[in-house]
Scaffold this motif. Sequence first.
Motif, PDB file in Angstrom:
ATOM      1  N   LYS A  39       0.841  -1.189   0.000  1.00  0.00           N
ATOM      2  CA  LYS A  39       0.000   0.000   0.000  1.00  0.00           C
ATOM      3  C   LYS A  39       0.877   1.239   0.000  1.00  0.00           C
ATOM      4  CE  LYS A  39      -4.023  -2.185   0.580  1.00  0.00           C
ATOM      5  NZ  LYS A  39      -3.550  -3.555   0.754  1.00  0.00           N
ATOM      6  N   CYS A  40       0.363   2.293  -0.576  1.00  0.00           N
ATOM      7  CA  CYS A  40       1.080   3.560  -0.629  1.00  0.00           C
ATOM      8  C   CYS A  40       1.365   4.051   0.777  1.00  0.00           C
ATOM      9  CB  CYS A  40       0.274   4.590  -1.407  1.00  0.00           C
ATOM     10  SG  CYS A  40       1.027   6.233  -1.446  1.00  0.00           S
ATOM     11  N   GLY A  41       2.619   4.387   1.043  1.00  0.00           N
ATOM     12  CA  GLY A  41       2.992   4.867   2.367  1.00  0.00           C
ATOM     13  C   GLY A  41       2.401   6.215   2.702  1.00  0.00           C
ATOM     14  N   LYS A  42       1.811   6.886   1.710  1.00  0.00           N
ATOM     15  CA  LYS A  42       1.224   8.195   1.933  1.00  0.00           C
ATOM     16  C   LYS A  42      -0.295   8.153   2.040  1.00  0.00           C
ATOM     17  CE  LYS A  42       1.253  12.590   2.469  1.00  0.00           C
ATOM     18  NZ  LYS A  42       1.756  13.116   3.736  1.00  0.00           N
ATOM     19  N   CYS A  43      -0.953   7.602   1.024  1.00  0.00           N
ATOM     20  CA  CYS A  43      -2.418   7.660   0.985  1.00  0.00           C
ATOM     21  C   CYS A  43      -3.082   6.322   1.275  1.00  0.00           C
ATOM     22  CB  CYS A  43      -2.899   8.179  -0.366  1.00  0.00           C
ATOM     23  SG  CYS A  43      -2.628   7.029  -1.747  1.00  0.00           S
ATOM     24  N   GLY A  44      -2.312   5.225   1.267  1.00  0.00           N
ATOM     25  CA  GLY A  44      -2.883   3.926   1.591  1.00  0.00           C
ATOM     26  C   GLY A  44      -3.475   3.171   0.419  1.00  0.00           C
ATOM     27  N   GLN A  45      -3.460   3.762  -0.776  1.00  0.00           N
ATOM     28  CA  GLN A  45      -3.979   3.047  -1.944  1.00  0.00           C
ATOM     29  C   GLN A  45      -2.996   1.947  -2.367  1.00  0.00           C
ATOM     30  OE1 GLN A  45      -6.249   5.485  -4.980  1.00  0.00           O
ATOM     31  NE2 GLN A  45      -4.987   7.117  -4.109  1.00  0.00           N
ATOM     32  N   LEU A  46      -3.502   1.035  -3.213  1.00  0.00           N
ATOM     33  CA  LEU A  46      -2.653  -0.035  -3.719  1.00  0.00           C
ATOM     34  C   LEU A  46      -1.442   0.574  -4.429  1.00  0.00           C
ATOM     35  CD1 LEU A  46      -2.477  -3.122  -4.006  1.00  0.00           C
ATOM     36  CD2 LEU A  46      -3.554  -2.880  -6.246  1.00  0.00           C
ATOM     37  N   ALA A  47      -0.245   0.081  -4.093  1.00  0.00           N
ATOM     38  CA  ALA A  47       0.990   0.654  -4.623  1.00  0.00           C
ATOM     39  C   ALA A  47       1.647  -0.289  -5.619  1.00  0.00           C
ATOM     40  CB  ALA A  47       1.950   0.972  -3.485  1.00  0.00           C
ATOM     41  N   THR A  48       2.224   0.285  -6.647  1.00  0.00           N
ATOM     42  CA  THR A  48       2.949  -0.491  -7.653  1.00  0.00           C
ATOM     43  C   THR A  48       4.381  -0.023  -7.814  1.00  0.00           C
ATOM     44  OG1 THR A  48       2.146   0.998  -9.389  1.00  0.00           O
ATOM     45  CG2 THR A  48       0.861  -1.015  -8.970  1.00  0.00           C
ATOM     46  N   GLU A 105       9.953   1.606   1.074  1.00  0.00           N
ATOM     47  CA  GLU A 105       8.681   2.317   1.077  1.00  0.00           C
ATOM     48  C   GLU A 105       8.006   2.226  -0.281  1.00  0.00           C
ATOM     49  OE1 GLU A 105       6.238   3.022   2.882  1.00  0.00           O
ATOM     50  OE2 GLU A 105       6.986   4.774   3.984  1.00  0.00           O
ATOM     51  N   TRP A 106       6.696   1.995  -0.253  1.00  0.00           N
ATOM     52  CA  TRP A 106       5.902   1.846  -1.471  1.00  0.00           C
ATOM     53  C   TRP A 106       5.029   3.077  -1.688  1.00  0.00           C
ATOM     54  CZ3 TRP A 106       5.765  -2.576  -4.689  1.00  0.00           C
ATOM     55  CH2 TRP A 106       6.540  -3.657  -4.239  1.00  0.00           C
ATOM     56  N   TYR A 107       4.728   3.371  -2.955  1.00  0.00           N
ATOM     57  CA  TYR A 107       3.892   4.520  -3.289  1.00  0.00           C
ATOM     58  C   TYR A 107       2.992   4.187  -4.483  1.00  0.00           C
ATOM     59  CZ  TYR A 107       7.208   7.046  -0.381  1.00  0.00           C
ATOM     60  OH  TYR A 107       7.988   7.450   0.669  1.00  0.00           O
ATOM     61  N   CYS A 108       1.894   4.942  -4.597  1.00  0.00           N
ATOM     62  CA  CYS A 108       0.997   4.765  -5.735  1.00  0.00           C
ATOM     63  C   CYS A 108       1.434   5.629  -6.911  1.00  0.00           C
ATOM     64  CB  CYS A 108      -0.439   5.117  -5.343  1.00  0.00           C
ATOM     65  SG  CYS A 108      -0.655   6.844  -4.838  1.00  0.00           S
ATOM     66  N   GLY A 109       2.269   6.626  -6.658  1.00  0.00           N
ATOM     67  CA  GLY A 109       2.722   7.499  -7.733  1.00  0.00           C
ATOM     68  C   GLY A 109       3.701   8.537  -7.238  1.00  0.00           C
ATOM     69  N   HIS A 131      10.246  10.515   5.075  1.00  0.00           N
ATOM     70  CA  HIS A 131      10.900   9.251   4.702  1.00  0.00           C
ATOM     71  C   HIS A 131      12.424   9.365   4.630  1.00  0.00           C
ATOM     72  CE1 HIS A 131      11.685   5.456   2.768  1.00  0.00           C
ATOM     73  NE2 HIS A 131      12.091   6.024   1.647  1.00  0.00           N
ATOM     74  N   LYS A 132      12.937  10.561   4.413  1.00  0.00           N
ATOM     75  CA  LYS A 132      14.354  10.751   4.136  1.00  0.00           C
ATOM     76  C   LYS A 132      15.293  10.148   5.189  1.00  0.00           C
ATOM     77  CE  LYS A 132      17.792  14.276   2.933  1.00  0.00           C
ATOM     78  NZ  LYS A 132      18.796  13.859   3.926  1.00  0.00           N
ATOM     79  N   PRO A 133      15.059  10.371   6.517  1.00  0.00           N
ATOM     80  CA  PRO A 133      16.018   9.832   7.504  1.00  0.00           C
ATOM     81  C   PRO A 133      16.190   8.322   7.423  1.00  0.00           C
ATOM     82  CG  PRO A 133      14.560  11.428   8.533  1.00  0.00           C
ATOM     83  CD  PRO A 133      13.999  11.159   7.179  1.00  0.00           C
TER      84      PRO A 133
END
Length: 489
Positions: free
Chosen positions: A426-435, A444-448, A459-461
């Motif tokens: 899942k997107c680490g920001k919005c929770g949507q399915l991440a690819t 870390e995963w993201y949707c976009g 996320h940087k540290p």
Amino acid sequence: MLQSRRNDDHQGVSAEEADPVVDELSCLQIDEIGSDSWSRLHKCLEKLNIQAHLNVQLGTEEFVSDLIIKKEKMRPLIQILLVSEIWKAKVFPHILRHVKSEYVTTLYFTLFHEATIVNILDVIFNVSSDVFATSEDDLLVEVVDYCMRKVAFLNSWEDHELDDKPEDAKVSDEEQLRRHRRELDFSISISALSILRSITDHITDVPVSVVGRILKTHDVICSCVMLMEKTPWIRRIEMPNSSGNTGRSKRVGLLKFEKGQWKELAKEEAHIIPKVEAQVWLILYNLMIEPVCRQVYEYTTSNQSTIVKLKPYLTQMVVDQIPPLVDLLRHLEELSITNIAPHSAMSRSHLLIEQVPMIRSEIIDSIRERMKERKGAIGKDVWKAVADQFMAHLEKTSSKDRLEAAKSFAELYDLSQLDLLLDDPKCGKCGQLATQRCSRCKMEWYCGRACQVNSWTAHKPICDLLSSDAASRAGEHLPGKPSPRIVQL
């Protein structure tokens, strides 16, 4: 085949390996946090935490809980939890005022210590009924008090506390750590709710003094009513549209907190009760319907007016998903038409022997005495003296040693060992399915791209830390490295 291969690849600790690790658990002093002995303790606890959750996920014997209870390690575990909580509340603010960039990663893991212990306790209280039969009364009182401090935190929570900063805004190290602490505190408080629900599930097994602490001292019922009104596990925020564009194309969306992260609440899921909310409903059901609680709890005109506010929230849709709540609904209907005369009608005068919590006060008294005896700490505020000692230890540690210590912590969270705890990414920001995921740390995963950019400051540290090994081999330096790209998988 895939599930089987992942099981074979798992590198957790076995029951035989966990045995000596549990043996090592012992009480901690506040001024020991950050020391080498504390680092070893944190690694031990994190290994136990990961293994306990893997055991639950796989449906295998949960030997971590059994070992902790059998070896009578609940007392040191709870004592360490309280030490970590006090350190964050009293010592960390002094450190935060003078934080340096090179210390951010070390402080990141130090703050996480409390969350590790809470997660272990959450497993113990939810899988082992022996904890109620073997724990001494004062330990349960300390846990109840701890959980109620976290409920108070949730009742004071404001959505804007985690609002995103503008993409071009500069965030100081102090603000970055402050935000990290707030995010951790929220997650910890949700876990504390789970522990509290488990305690109320076994309310007939706990001493009457603990029941009195729950119902009389803290009035958990009214506190949970406030939670239902506030619903801090739901957030309303502006989100990028499906194309990833921002600005005028933003839409208002709802996020729910589930499994330790914020996820977008899809329209088709709007009718499903969030797990956190279900926990609160079960706490209320246990405390208002169980006969032993009804014998202890005293209704007054004040708490009656608060409790009946639950009725609009207890809809048929909620009852359909949690059928036992039909009894709670009936009780609320009866309560709403009951005439309670002040100081008389439903008042009870049972004499209860109250167990007073001592561990937390003993921790504070102990550090005050220790710092009085320490040269250079006399005349200082005790918490500032502890903070100065912590910073002195950091300053005399070389950057190479700090990096090696941070890497050893990061290795505990190797995804190859944690795959079984993860759902579809899942997107680490919005929770949507991440690819897509971060090309530097691969964690870390993201949707976009939009969500990755908005998350970069937070996320940087950890990204710097997790990718530092490869960077050092390539002769690169962590400070000043550009924002990582996302690669399509």
